[in-house]
Design a protein around this motif. Structure first.
Motif, short mmCIF file in Angstrom:
data_model
loop_
_atom_site.label_atom_id
_atom_site.label_comp_id
_atom_site.label_asym_id
_atom_site.label_seq_id
_atom_site.Cartn_x
_atom_site.Cartn_y
_atom_site.Cartn_z
N LEU A 93 0.84 -1.20 0.00
CA LEU A 93 0.00 0.00 0.00
C LEU A 93 0.88 1.25 0.00
O LEU A 93 0.65 2.21 -0.75
CB LEU A 93 -0.89 -0.02 1.24
N GLY A 94 1.93 1.20 0.86
CA GLY A 94 2.84 2.34 0.96
C GLY A 94 3.49 2.63 -0.38
O GLY A 94 3.56 3.79 -0.82
N ILE A 95 3.92 1.56 -1.06
CA ILE A 95 4.58 1.75 -2.35
C ILE A 95 3.62 2.37 -3.35
O ILE A 95 3.94 3.34 -4.03
CB ILE A 95 5.10 0.39 -2.88
N LEU A 96 2.40 1.83 -3.38
CA LEU A 96 1.42 2.35 -4.34
C LEU A 96 1.14 3.83 -4.07
O LEU A 96 1.13 4.65 -4.99
CB LEU A 96 0.12 1.54 -4.26
N LEU A 97 0.94 4.15 -2.77
CA LEU A 97 0.64 5.54 -2.42
C LEU A 97 1.80 6.46 -2.77
O LEU A 97 1.61 7.51 -3.41
CB LEU A 97 0.36 5.63 -0.92
N SER A 98 3.04 6.05 -2.38
CA SER A 98 4.18 6.92 -2.66
C SER A 98 4.38 7.08 -4.15
O SER A 98 4.69 8.16 -4.63
CB SER A 98 5.48 6.41 -2.06
N LEU A 99 4.14 5.98 -4.90
CA LEU A 99 4.30 6.08 -6.35
C LEU A 99 3.31 7.07 -6.93
O LEU A 99 3.67 7.93 -7.74
CB LEU A 99 4.08 4.71 -6.98
N ALA A 100 2.05 6.95 -6.48
CA ALA A 100 1.02 7.84 -7.00
C ALA A 100 1.38 9.29 -6.68
O ALA A 100 1.33 10.17 -7.55
CB ALA A 100 -0.34 7.48 -6.39
N LEU A 101 1.79 9.52 -5.41
CA LEU A 101 2.15 10.88 -5.01
C LEU A 101 3.35 11.38 -5.80
O LEU A 101 3.36 12.50 -6.32
CB LEU A 101 2.49 10.91 -3.52
N ALA A 102 4.37 10.50 -5.92
CA ALA A 102 5.60 10.91 -6.60
C ALA A 102 5.33 11.19 -8.07
O ALA A 102 5.84 12.16 -8.64
CB ALA A 102 6.65 9.81 -6.47
N LEU A 103 4.50 10.35 -8.70
CA LEU A 103 4.20 10.55 -10.12
C LEU A 103 3.45 11.85 -10.33
O LEU A 103 3.80 12.66 -11.18
CB LEU A 103 3.38 9.38 -10.66
N GLY A 104 2.43 12.06 -9.50
CA GLY A 104 1.64 13.30 -9.61
C GLY A 104 2.52 14.51 -9.37
O GLY A 104 2.56 15.44 -10.18
N GLY A 105 3.27 14.46 -8.25
CA GLY A 105 4.13 15.59 -7.90
C GLY A 105 5.21 15.80 -8.95
O GLY A 105 5.47 16.92 -9.37
N GLY A 106 5.80 14.69 -9.39
CA GLY A 106 6.86 14.78 -10.39
C GLY A 106 6.36 15.41 -11.68
O GLY A 106 7.02 16.26 -12.27
N TYR A 107 5.15 14.99 -12.09
CA TYR A 107 4.59 15.53 -13.32
C TYR A 107 4.38 17.04 -13.19
O TYR A 107 4.76 17.82 -14.06
CB TYR A 107 3.28 14.83 -13.64
N LEU A 108 3.79 17.44 -12.04
CA LEU A 108 3.54 18.87 -11.83
C LEU A 108 4.86 19.65 -11.83
O LEU A 108 4.98 20.71 -12.45
CB LEU A 108 2.81 19.09 -10.51
N LEU A 109 5.87 19.08 -11.13
CA LEU A 109 7.18 19.76 -11.07
C LEU A 109 7.81 19.89 -12.45
O LEU A 109 8.31 20.95 -12.82
CB LEU A 109 8.12 18.97 -10.16
N ALA A 110 7.75 18.77 -13.20
CA ALA A 110 8.35 18.79 -14.54
C ALA A 110 7.64 19.83 -15.41
O ALA A 110 8.27 20.60 -16.13
CB ALA A 110 8.27 17.42 -15.17
N ARG A 111 6.30 19.83 -15.30
CA ARG A 111 5.52 20.81 -16.07
C ARG A 111 5.94 22.22 -15.71
O ARG A 111 6.14 23.09 -16.57
CB ARG A 111 4.02 20.65 -15.77
N ARG A 112 6.10 22.43 -14.40
CA ARG A 112 6.43 23.75 -13.91
C ARG A 112 7.82 24.17 -14.39
O ARG A 112 8.03 25.28 -14.86
CB ARG A 112 6.41 23.71 -12.39
#
Ligand code: ADP
Length: 465
Positions: A170-189
Protein backbone atom coordinates in the motif's frame (compact mmCIF):
# COMPACT_ATOMS: atom_id res chain seq x y z
CA UNK A 1 6.62 18.19 -38.92
CA UNK A 2 7.15 14.53 -38.12
CA UNK A 3 4.19 12.35 -37.32
CA UNK A 4 5.92 10.31 -34.68
CA UNK A 5 4.02 9.69 -31.49
CA UNK A 6 4.09 12.88 -29.49
CA UNK A 7 5.20 12.45 -25.89
CA UNK A 8 5.99 15.58 -23.93
CA UNK A 9 9.25 15.90 -22.02
CA UNK A 10 7.32 16.25 -18.75
CA UNK A 11 5.48 12.97 -19.39
CA UNK A 12 8.69 11.20 -20.36
CA UNK A 13 10.53 12.57 -17.32
CA UNK A 14 7.68 11.50 -15.06
CA UNK A 15 7.52 8.02 -16.56
CA UNK A 16 11.26 7.45 -16.19
CA UNK A 17 11.21 8.85 -12.72
CA UNK A 18 8.21 6.70 -11.78
CA UNK A 19 9.81 3.57 -13.20
CA UNK A 20 13.05 4.16 -11.32
CA UNK A 21 11.20 4.87 -8.11
CA UNK A 22 8.97 1.78 -8.50
CA UNK A 23 12.01 -0.46 -9.01
CA UNK A 24 13.84 1.06 -6.05
CA UNK A 25 10.84 0.89 -3.72
CA UNK A 26 10.06 -2.70 -4.73
CA UNK A 27 13.66 -3.75 -4.08
CA UNK A 28 13.49 -2.05 -0.72
CA UNK A 29 10.17 -3.74 0.13
CA UNK A 30 11.41 -7.19 -0.91
CA UNK A 31 14.51 -6.69 1.20
CA UNK A 32 12.44 -5.54 4.21
CA UNK A 33 10.00 -8.41 3.87
CA UNK A 34 12.72 -11.02 3.49
CA UNK A 35 14.76 -9.84 6.44
CA UNK A 36 11.65 -9.55 8.63
CA UNK A 37 10.62 -13.03 7.57
CA UNK A 38 14.03 -14.46 8.39
CA UNK A 39 14.04 -12.59 11.72
CA UNK A 40 10.67 -14.05 12.69
CA UNK A 41 11.75 -17.61 11.99
CA UNK A 42 14.96 -17.11 13.93
CA UNK A 43 13.07 -15.71 16.91
CA UNK A 44 10.64 -18.64 16.82
CA UNK A 45 13.52 -21.12 16.60
CA UNK A 46 14.99 -19.50 19.73
CA UNK A 47 11.65 -20.04 21.43
CA UNK A 48 11.54 -23.71 20.41
CA UNK A 49 15.15 -24.19 21.52
CA UNK A 50 14.29 -22.67 24.88
CA UNK A 51 11.30 -25.01 25.35
CA UNK A 52 13.50 -27.95 24.38
CA UNK A 53 16.14 -26.92 26.93
CA UNK A 54 13.50 -26.83 29.69
CA UNK A 55 11.97 -30.21 28.76
CA UNK A 56 15.07 -32.23 27.88
CA UNK A 57 16.27 -32.92 31.49
CA UNK A 58 12.95 -34.65 32.22
CA UNK A 59 13.22 -37.11 29.35
CA UNK A 60 14.51 -40.48 30.49
CA UNK A 61 16.67 -42.41 28.03
CA UNK A 62 17.27 -46.14 28.06
CA UNK A 63 18.63 -48.63 25.51
CA UNK A 64 15.06 -49.29 24.23
CA UNK A 65 14.26 -45.62 23.52
CA UNK A 66 13.13 -42.45 25.29
CA UNK A 67 10.34 -42.17 27.85
CA UNK A 68 8.69 -39.01 29.21
CA UNK A 69 9.71 -39.62 32.82
CA UNK A 70 7.95 -37.07 35.01
CA UNK A 71 7.19 -34.80 32.08
CA UNK A 72 3.44 -35.13 32.65
CA UNK A 73 3.86 -34.05 36.27
CA UNK A 74 5.33 -30.82 34.95
CA UNK A 75 3.32 -27.76 35.82
CA UNK A 76 4.14 -26.37 32.36
CA UNK A 77 1.03 -24.74 31.02
CA UNK A 78 2.41 -24.78 27.53
CA UNK A 79 2.16 -28.54 26.97
CA UNK A 80 -1.43 -28.56 28.21
CA UNK A 81 -2.59 -25.56 26.18
CA UNK A 82 -3.96 -26.14 22.70
CA UNK A 83 -4.11 -23.78 19.75
CA UNK A 84 -1.64 -21.07 18.88
CA UNK A 85 -0.19 -20.71 22.42
CA UNK A 86 0.65 -24.37 23.02
CA UNK A 87 3.94 -26.22 22.79
CA UNK A 88 3.49 -29.73 21.37
CA UNK A 89 6.03 -32.37 22.37
CA UNK A 90 6.51 -35.89 20.95
CA UNK A 91 9.17 -38.51 21.63
CA UNK A 92 10.19 -41.08 19.01
CA UNK A 93 12.47 -44.09 19.26
CA UNK A 94 15.24 -44.82 16.78
CA UNK A 95 12.80 -46.79 14.55
CA UNK A 96 10.48 -43.73 14.35
CA UNK A 97 7.79 -45.18 16.62
CA UNK A 98 6.04 -42.59 18.73
CA UNK A 99 6.71 -43.17 22.46
CA UNK A 100 5.02 -40.13 23.92
CA UNK A 101 2.84 -37.18 22.99
CA UNK A 102 1.95 -34.17 25.19
CA UNK A 103 -1.69 -33.86 26.39
CA UNK A 104 -2.49 -30.89 24.20
CA UNK A 105 -2.36 -33.10 21.05
CA UNK A 106 -5.92 -34.08 22.01
CA UNK A 107 -7.14 -30.66 20.99
CA UNK A 108 -5.54 -30.73 17.51
CA UNK A 109 -5.90 -32.69 14.34
CA UNK A 110 -3.38 -35.41 13.48
CA UNK A 111 0.22 -34.37 12.90
CA UNK A 112 2.04 -36.78 10.57
CA UNK A 113 5.22 -38.19 12.14
CA UNK A 114 8.22 -36.65 10.46
CA UNK A 115 11.63 -38.24 10.49
CA UNK A 116 14.16 -35.45 10.91
CA UNK A 117 16.67 -35.03 8.15
CA UNK A 118 19.82 -33.00 8.36
CA UNK A 119 17.95 -29.88 9.46
CA UNK A 120 17.23 -29.08 13.06
CA UNK A 121 14.00 -27.13 12.41
CA UNK A 122 11.39 -27.13 9.71
CA UNK A 123 8.23 -25.22 8.76
CA UNK A 124 4.96 -27.08 8.07
CA UNK A 125 1.24 -26.53 7.84
CA UNK A 126 -0.80 -28.10 10.64
CA UNK A 127 -4.57 -27.81 10.73
CA UNK A 128 -4.26 -25.21 7.97
CA UNK A 129 -1.95 -22.96 10.00
CA UNK A 130 1.79 -22.35 9.69
CA UNK A 131 3.74 -24.23 12.34
CA UNK A 132 7.39 -25.00 13.03
CA UNK A 133 9.10 -27.99 14.61
CA UNK A 134 12.49 -28.37 16.28
CA UNK A 135 14.14 -31.83 16.44
CA UNK A 136 16.66 -32.88 19.07
CA UNK A 137 18.42 -36.27 18.80
CA UNK A 138 18.49 -38.35 22.02
CA UNK A 139 21.40 -40.60 23.07
CA UNK A 140 22.02 -43.38 25.60
CA UNK A 141 25.67 -44.28 26.31
CA UNK A 142 26.64 -42.42 23.18
CA UNK A 143 24.18 -44.45 21.03
CA UNK A 144 21.32 -42.60 19.21
CA UNK A 145 18.05 -43.98 20.60
CA UNK A 146 15.47 -41.55 19.08
CA UNK A 147 14.54 -37.90 19.03
CA UNK A 148 12.35 -35.30 20.65
CA UNK A 149 10.08 -33.14 18.52
CA UNK A 150 8.88 -29.74 19.83
CA UNK A 151 6.26 -27.97 17.68
CA UNK A 152 4.54 -24.59 17.92
CA UNK A 153 2.25 -22.49 15.80
CA UNK A 154 3.81 -19.57 13.98
CA UNK A 155 0.41 -18.31 13.07
CA UNK A 156 0.42 -14.88 14.74
CA UNK A 157 3.91 -14.23 13.37
CA UNK A 158 2.73 -15.03 9.89
CA UNK A 159 -0.18 -12.74 10.36
CA UNK A 160 2.23 -9.97 11.21
CA UNK A 161 4.26 -10.77 8.15
CA UNK A 162 1.15 -10.62 6.07
CA UNK A 163 0.25 -7.24 7.54
CA UNK A 164 3.76 -5.99 6.82
CA UNK A 165 3.43 -7.13 3.19
CA UNK A 166 0.12 -5.34 2.85
CA UNK A 167 1.45 -2.18 4.46
CA UNK A 168 4.49 -2.20 2.22
CA UNK A 169 2.45 -2.73 -0.94
CA UNK A 170 0.00 0.00 0.00
CA UNK A 171 2.84 2.34 0.96
CA UNK A 172 4.58 1.75 -2.35
CA UNK A 173 1.42 2.35 -4.34
CA UNK A 174 0.64 5.54 -2.42
CA UNK A 175 4.18 6.92 -2.66
CA UNK A 176 4.30 6.08 -6.35
CA UNK A 177 1.02 7.84 -7.00
CA UNK A 178 2.15 10.88 -5.01
CA UNK A 179 5.60 10.91 -6.60
CA UNK A 180 4.20 10.55 -10.12
CA UNK A 181 1.64 13.30 -9.61
CA UNK A 182 4.13 15.59 -7.90
CA UNK A 183 6.86 14.78 -10.39
CA UNK A 184 4.59 15.53 -13.32
CA UNK A 185 3.54 18.87 -11.83
CA UNK A 186 7.18 19.76 -11.07
CA UNK A 187 8.35 18.79 -14.54
CA UNK A 188 5.52 20.81 -16.07
CA UNK A 189 6.43 23.75 -13.91
CA UNK A 190 10.15 23.51 -14.68
CA UNK A 191 9.46 23.26 -18.41
CA UNK A 192 6.87 26.02 -18.53
CA UNK A 193 9.43 28.53 -19.88
CA UNK A 194 9.88 26.27 -22.91
CA UNK A 195 6.33 27.03 -24.01
CA UNK A 196 7.02 30.75 -23.57
CA UNK A 197 10.24 30.41 -25.58
CA UNK A 198 8.48 28.50 -28.37
CA UNK A 199 5.77 31.11 -28.58
CA UNK A 200 8.19 34.05 -28.67
CA UNK A 201 10.48 32.32 -31.16
CA UNK A 202 7.58 31.60 -33.51
CA UNK A 203 6.73 35.31 -33.52
CA UNK A 204 10.16 36.49 -34.63
CA UNK A 205 10.25 37.23 -38.34
CA UNK A 206 13.12 37.89 -40.70
CA UNK A 207 11.82 41.41 -41.25
CA UNK A 208 11.61 42.33 -37.58
CA UNK A 209 14.65 40.80 -35.95
CA UNK A 210 14.62 43.31 -33.10
CA UNK A 211 12.47 41.05 -30.89
CA UNK A 212 14.17 38.88 -28.25
CA UNK A 213 13.21 35.75 -26.34
CA UNK A 214 12.20 36.14 -22.69
CA UNK A 215 15.04 35.32 -20.29
CA UNK A 216 13.48 36.17 -16.96
CA UNK A 217 12.00 32.94 -15.57
CA UNK A 218 12.57 33.77 -11.92
CA UNK A 219 15.71 31.64 -11.66
CA UNK A 220 18.78 31.35 -13.81
CA UNK A 221 18.90 27.85 -15.25
CA UNK A 222 19.76 25.96 -18.46
CA UNK A 223 16.72 27.43 -20.19
CA UNK A 224 17.90 30.95 -19.38
CA UNK A 225 21.27 30.05 -20.93
CA UNK A 226 19.49 28.65 -23.97
CA UNK A 227 17.34 31.77 -24.35
CA UNK A 228 20.37 34.01 -23.92
CA UNK A 229 22.32 32.01 -26.49
CA UNK A 230 19.43 32.33 -28.92
CA UNK A 231 19.24 36.05 -28.21
CA UNK A 232 22.96 36.38 -28.90
CA UNK A 233 22.46 34.56 -32.18
CA UNK A 234 19.49 36.77 -33.03
CA UNK A 235 21.57 39.86 -32.32
CA UNK A 236 24.31 38.60 -34.64
CA UNK A 237 21.80 37.75 -37.37
CA UNK A 238 20.16 41.12 -36.95
CA UNK A 239 23.52 42.88 -37.17
CA UNK A 240 24.49 40.89 -40.24
CA UNK A 241 21.14 41.53 -41.96
CA UNK A 242 21.53 45.21 -41.15
CA UNK A 243 25.09 45.13 -42.50
CA UNK A 244 23.86 43.47 -45.73
CA UNK A 245 21.15 46.10 -46.08
CA UNK A 246 23.64 48.95 -45.59
CA UNK A 247 26.05 47.28 -47.97
CA UNK A 248 23.42 47.01 -50.70
CA UNK A 249 22.41 50.63 -50.18
CA UNK A 250 26.02 51.81 -50.19
CA UNK A 251 26.81 49.71 -53.24
CA UNK A 252 23.81 51.12 -55.08
CA UNK A 253 24.77 54.62 -54.02
CA UNK A 254 28.40 54.09 -54.94
CA UNK A 255 27.41 52.91 -58.41
CA UNK A 256 24.64 55.47 -58.82
CA UNK A 257 27.00 58.46 -58.86
CA UNK A 258 29.21 57.26 -61.73
CA UNK A 259 26.17 55.92 -63.62
CA UNK A 260 24.41 59.31 -63.37
CA UNK A 261 27.60 61.12 -64.41
CA UNK A 262 28.04 58.66 -67.26
CA UNK A 263 24.52 59.30 -68.46
CA UNK A 264 24.78 63.08 -68.35
CA UNK A 265 28.20 62.90 -70.04
CA UNK A 266 26.65 60.90 -72.90
CA UNK A 267 23.56 63.13 -73.06
CA UNK A 268 25.61 66.30 -73.23
CA UNK A 269 27.86 64.79 -75.89
CA UNK A 270 24.88 63.79 -78.03
CA UNK A 271 22.95 67.02 -77.63
CA UNK A 272 24.53 68.43 -80.84
CA UNK A 273 27.14 67.67 -83.49
CA UNK A 274 30.66 67.87 -82.06
CA UNK A 275 34.21 67.69 -83.24
CA UNK A 276 36.10 64.43 -83.13
CA UNK A 277 38.23 65.87 -80.30
CA UNK A 278 35.15 66.66 -78.24
CA UNK A 279 33.84 63.12 -78.75
CA UNK A 280 37.23 61.74 -77.80
CA UNK A 281 37.18 63.85 -74.65
CA UNK A 282 33.68 62.61 -73.75
CA UNK A 283 34.65 59.01 -74.37
CA UNK A 284 37.76 59.40 -72.22
CA UNK A 285 35.56 60.65 -69.40
CA UNK A 286 33.23 57.68 -69.95
CA UNK A 287 36.22 55.35 -69.77
CA UNK A 288 37.34 56.89 -66.49
CA UNK A 289 33.85 56.49 -65.03
CA UNK A 290 33.53 52.88 -66.10
CA UNK A 291 36.97 52.16 -64.59
CA UNK A 292 35.70 53.58 -61.32
CA UNK A 293 32.57 51.42 -61.48
CA UNK A 294 34.66 48.41 -62.40
CA UNK A 295 36.81 48.97 -59.31
CA UNK A 296 33.72 49.08 -57.07
CA UNK A 297 32.17 45.97 -58.63
CA UNK A 298 35.54 44.17 -58.54
CA UNK A 299 36.01 45.03 -54.87
CA UNK A 300 32.46 43.85 -54.04
CA UNK A 301 33.14 40.57 -55.81
CA UNK A 302 36.43 40.17 -53.96
CA UNK A 303 34.65 40.78 -50.69
CA UNK A 304 31.89 38.27 -51.46
CA UNK A 305 34.51 35.74 -52.52
CA UNK A 306 36.75 36.20 -49.49
CA UNK A 307 33.79 35.86 -47.13
CA UNK A 308 32.70 32.61 -48.72
CA UNK A 309 36.28 31.47 -49.30
CA UNK A 310 37.03 27.85 -48.83
CA UNK A 311 39.77 27.40 -46.26
CA UNK A 312 40.44 23.94 -47.75
CA UNK A 313 41.99 25.59 -50.80
CA UNK A 314 44.68 27.03 -48.50
CA UNK A 315 48.33 26.15 -49.06
CA UNK A 316 51.62 26.90 -47.35
CA UNK A 317 52.56 30.42 -48.35
CA UNK A 318 55.89 32.01 -47.42
CA UNK A 319 54.48 35.23 -46.05
CA UNK A 320 57.86 36.97 -45.77
CA UNK A 321 58.70 36.48 -49.44
CA UNK A 322 55.17 37.29 -50.57
CA UNK A 323 54.95 40.53 -48.57
CA UNK A 324 58.38 41.59 -49.82
CA UNK A 325 57.32 41.10 -53.44
CA UNK A 326 54.02 42.96 -53.10
CA UNK A 327 55.34 45.76 -50.91
CA UNK A 328 58.25 46.48 -53.24
CA UNK A 329 55.72 47.42 -55.96
CA UNK A 330 54.93 50.52 -53.87
CA UNK A 331 58.51 51.70 -53.34
CA UNK A 332 58.51 53.92 -56.45
CA UNK A 333 55.23 55.57 -55.45
CA UNK A 334 56.47 56.15 -51.89
CA UNK A 335 59.61 57.78 -53.27
CA UNK A 336 57.55 59.91 -55.64
CA UNK A 337 55.55 61.22 -52.68
CA UNK A 338 58.62 61.80 -50.54
CA UNK A 339 57.85 59.01 -48.08
CA UNK A 340 60.60 56.89 -46.48
CA UNK A 341 59.72 53.25 -47.13
CA UNK A 342 61.18 50.21 -45.37
CA UNK A 343 60.33 46.51 -45.57
CA UNK A 344 61.58 43.89 -43.07
CA UNK A 345 60.14 40.57 -44.13
CA UNK A 346 62.50 37.63 -43.61
CA UNK A 347 61.80 34.68 -45.89
CA UNK A 348 60.71 31.34 -44.49
CA UNK A 349 57.79 32.37 -42.27
CA UNK A 350 54.82 30.44 -43.62
CA UNK A 351 51.06 30.74 -43.14
CA UNK A 352 48.13 28.72 -44.52
CA UNK A 353 46.37 30.76 -47.19
CA UNK A 354 46.23 31.56 -50.89
CA UNK A 355 48.89 33.77 -52.51
CA UNK A 356 46.28 35.90 -54.31
CA UNK A 357 44.29 36.87 -51.22
CA UNK A 358 47.41 37.29 -49.06
CA UNK A 359 48.79 39.58 -51.79
CA UNK A 360 45.58 41.63 -51.53
CA UNK A 361 46.06 41.93 -47.76
CA UNK A 362 49.60 43.22 -48.13
CA UNK A 363 48.77 45.58 -50.98
CA UNK A 364 45.66 47.07 -49.36
CA UNK A 365 47.50 47.85 -46.13
CA UNK A 366 50.61 49.28 -47.84
CA UNK A 367 48.51 51.21 -50.37
CA UNK A 368 46.52 52.85 -47.56
CA UNK A 369 49.64 53.68 -45.55
CA UNK A 370 51.15 55.51 -48.53
CA UNK A 371 47.83 57.15 -49.50
CA UNK A 372 47.19 58.52 -46.02
CA UNK A 373 50.74 59.65 -45.18
CA UNK A 374 51.78 63.19 -46.18
CA UNK A 375 55.18 63.87 -47.80
CA UNK A 376 58.10 63.65 -45.39
CA UNK A 377 56.49 60.76 -43.51
CA UNK A 378 57.55 57.17 -43.03
CA UNK A 379 55.98 53.81 -43.88
CA UNK A 380 57.35 50.64 -42.37
CA UNK A 381 56.32 47.10 -43.33
CA UNK A 382 57.33 44.16 -41.14
CA UNK A 383 56.62 40.43 -40.99
CA UNK A 384 57.18 39.11 -37.48
CA UNK A 385 57.49 35.51 -36.32
CA UNK A 386 55.72 35.20 -32.96
CA UNK A 387 55.98 31.49 -32.29
CA UNK A 388 52.55 30.10 -33.09
CA UNK A 389 51.49 33.24 -34.92
CA UNK A 390 52.79 35.45 -37.68
CA UNK A 391 52.08 39.17 -37.72
CA UNK A 392 52.18 41.50 -40.66
CA UNK A 393 52.67 45.05 -39.36
CA UNK A 394 52.14 48.11 -41.56
CA UNK A 395 52.95 51.30 -39.72
CA UNK A 396 52.89 54.90 -40.94
CA UNK A 397 53.35 58.41 -39.60
CA UNK A 398 50.31 59.65 -41.51
CA UNK A 399 46.92 61.18 -40.73
CA UNK A 400 45.90 58.51 -38.19
CA UNK A 401 42.37 58.36 -36.84
CA UNK A 402 40.50 58.99 -33.59
CA UNK A 403 40.45 55.96 -31.27
CA UNK A 404 36.67 55.52 -31.57
CA UNK A 405 36.94 55.13 -35.35
CA UNK A 406 39.20 52.04 -35.11
CA UNK A 407 36.39 49.51 -35.54
CA UNK A 408 34.53 51.44 -38.20
CA UNK A 409 37.55 51.40 -40.51
CA UNK A 410 36.73 47.79 -41.38
CA UNK A 411 33.10 48.56 -42.30
CA UNK A 412 32.29 48.33 -45.96
CA UNK A 413 32.33 51.69 -47.74
CA UNK A 414 33.56 53.50 -44.66
CA UNK A 415 35.80 56.45 -45.53
CA UNK A 416 36.86 58.98 -42.90
CA UNK A 417 35.38 62.44 -43.21
CA UNK A 418 38.87 63.87 -43.55
CA UNK A 419 40.09 66.15 -46.33
CA UNK A 420 43.18 63.97 -46.92
CA UNK A 421 40.98 60.90 -47.29
CA UNK A 422 38.45 62.52 -49.58
CA UNK A 423 41.31 63.79 -51.75
CA UNK A 424 42.45 60.22 -52.40
CA UNK A 425 40.95 57.67 -54.75
CA UNK A 426 39.09 54.93 -52.92
CA UNK A 427 35.77 53.27 -52.25
CA UNK A 428 36.09 52.19 -48.63
CA UNK A 429 36.10 48.46 -49.45
CA UNK A 430 39.83 47.72 -49.17
CA UNK A 431 39.97 47.24 -45.40
CA UNK A 432 36.66 45.33 -45.33
CA UNK A 433 38.13 42.86 -47.83
CA UNK A 434 41.42 42.65 -45.90
CA UNK A 435 39.53 42.04 -42.66
CA UNK A 436 37.41 39.29 -44.20
CA UNK A 437 40.46 37.52 -45.68
CA UNK A 438 42.43 37.59 -42.43
CA UNK A 439 39.43 36.41 -40.41
CA UNK A 440 38.78 33.60 -42.88
CA UNK A 441 42.32 32.36 -42.19
CA UNK A 442 41.59 32.23 -38.48
CA UNK A 443 43.52 35.45 -37.90
CA UNK A 444 42.74 38.94 -36.66
CA UNK A 445 43.16 42.37 -38.17
CA UNK A 446 43.50 45.30 -35.79
CA UNK A 447 44.05 49.03 -36.27
CA UNK A 448 45.73 51.35 -33.78
CA UNK A 449 46.35 55.07 -33.78
CA UNK A 450 47.33 57.50 -31.06
CA UNK A 451 44.93 59.99 -32.64
CA UNK A 452 44.41 62.12 -35.70
CA UNK A 453 47.68 63.21 -37.27
CA UNK A 454 49.68 60.78 -35.11
CA UNK A 455 50.13 57.94 -37.60
CA UNK A 456 48.55 54.52 -37.61
CA UNK A 457 49.52 50.90 -37.28
CA UNK A 458 47.68 47.92 -38.79
CA UNK A 459 48.42 44.41 -37.58
CA UNK A 460 47.27 41.27 -39.36
CA UNK A 461 47.89 38.39 -37.01
CA UNK A 462 47.62 34.93 -38.58
CA UNK A 463 48.23 31.39 -37.33
CA UNK A 464 51.61 30.06 -38.39
CA UNK A 465 51.58 27.07 -40.73
P1 ADP B 1 39.77 53.41 -49.02
O1 ADP B 1 41.22 53.47 -48.73
O2 ADP B 1 39.45 52.99 -50.38
O3 ADP B 1 39.04 54.62 -48.58
P2 ADP B 1 39.78 51.32 -47.05
O4 ADP B 1 38.75 50.34 -46.74
O5 ADP B 1 41.09 50.82 -47.48
O6 ADP B 1 39.14 52.26 -48.14
O7 ADP B 1 39.96 52.24 -45.81
C1 ADP B 1 38.83 52.74 -45.14
C2 ADP B 1 39.16 54.00 -44.43
O8 ADP B 1 40.02 53.74 -43.35
C3 ADP B 1 39.89 54.99 -45.24
O9 ADP B 1 39.00 55.74 -46.03
C4 ADP B 1 40.52 55.84 -44.18
O10 ADP B 1 39.60 56.78 -43.65
C5 ADP B 1 40.88 54.85 -43.14
N1 ADP B 1 42.26 54.38 -43.26
C6 ADP B 1 42.68 53.28 -43.88
N2 ADP B 1 44.03 53.16 -43.81
C7 ADP B 1 44.46 54.22 -43.11
C8 ADP B 1 45.75 54.68 -42.66
N3 ADP B 1 46.87 54.00 -42.96
N4 ADP B 1 45.81 55.82 -41.93
C9 ADP B 1 44.68 56.49 -41.63
N5 ADP B 1 43.44 56.13 -42.01
C10 ADP B 1 43.33 55.01 -42.73
Amino acid sequence: MSHRYRLSISTRLTLWYGLTLAVLLSLFAVFCYASFHRGLHRDFDFHLAHETRVLLPRVETGPGGPSPGDMDQLESVAIRTGGALGTYVRLFDAAGRERYRSPNFEQQGPLPPLRPGAEKTRGLTWDGLPARSAYTPLFHDGQPIGWMEVTGFEWSLHQELHRLGETLALGILLSLALALGGGYLLARRALRPVAALTLSASRIEARALGARLPTDFGVHDELTDLAETFNGMLARIEASVERERRFTMNAAHELMTPVATLRSEAEVALRRERSADAYRGALTNVLGLTAEMEAVVGAMLALARSEGANQNAAEHVDLGTLVCRHAERFRARAQERGIAFSVEAPAGIAVLGTPVTLGMVAENLVDNAIKYTPPGGRVRVEVRDEGTRVTLVVEDTGIGFPADAADRLFDRFYRADHAAVQAEQGNGLGLAITYAIVEQMGGRLTAHSAGEGLGSRFEAQMPKA
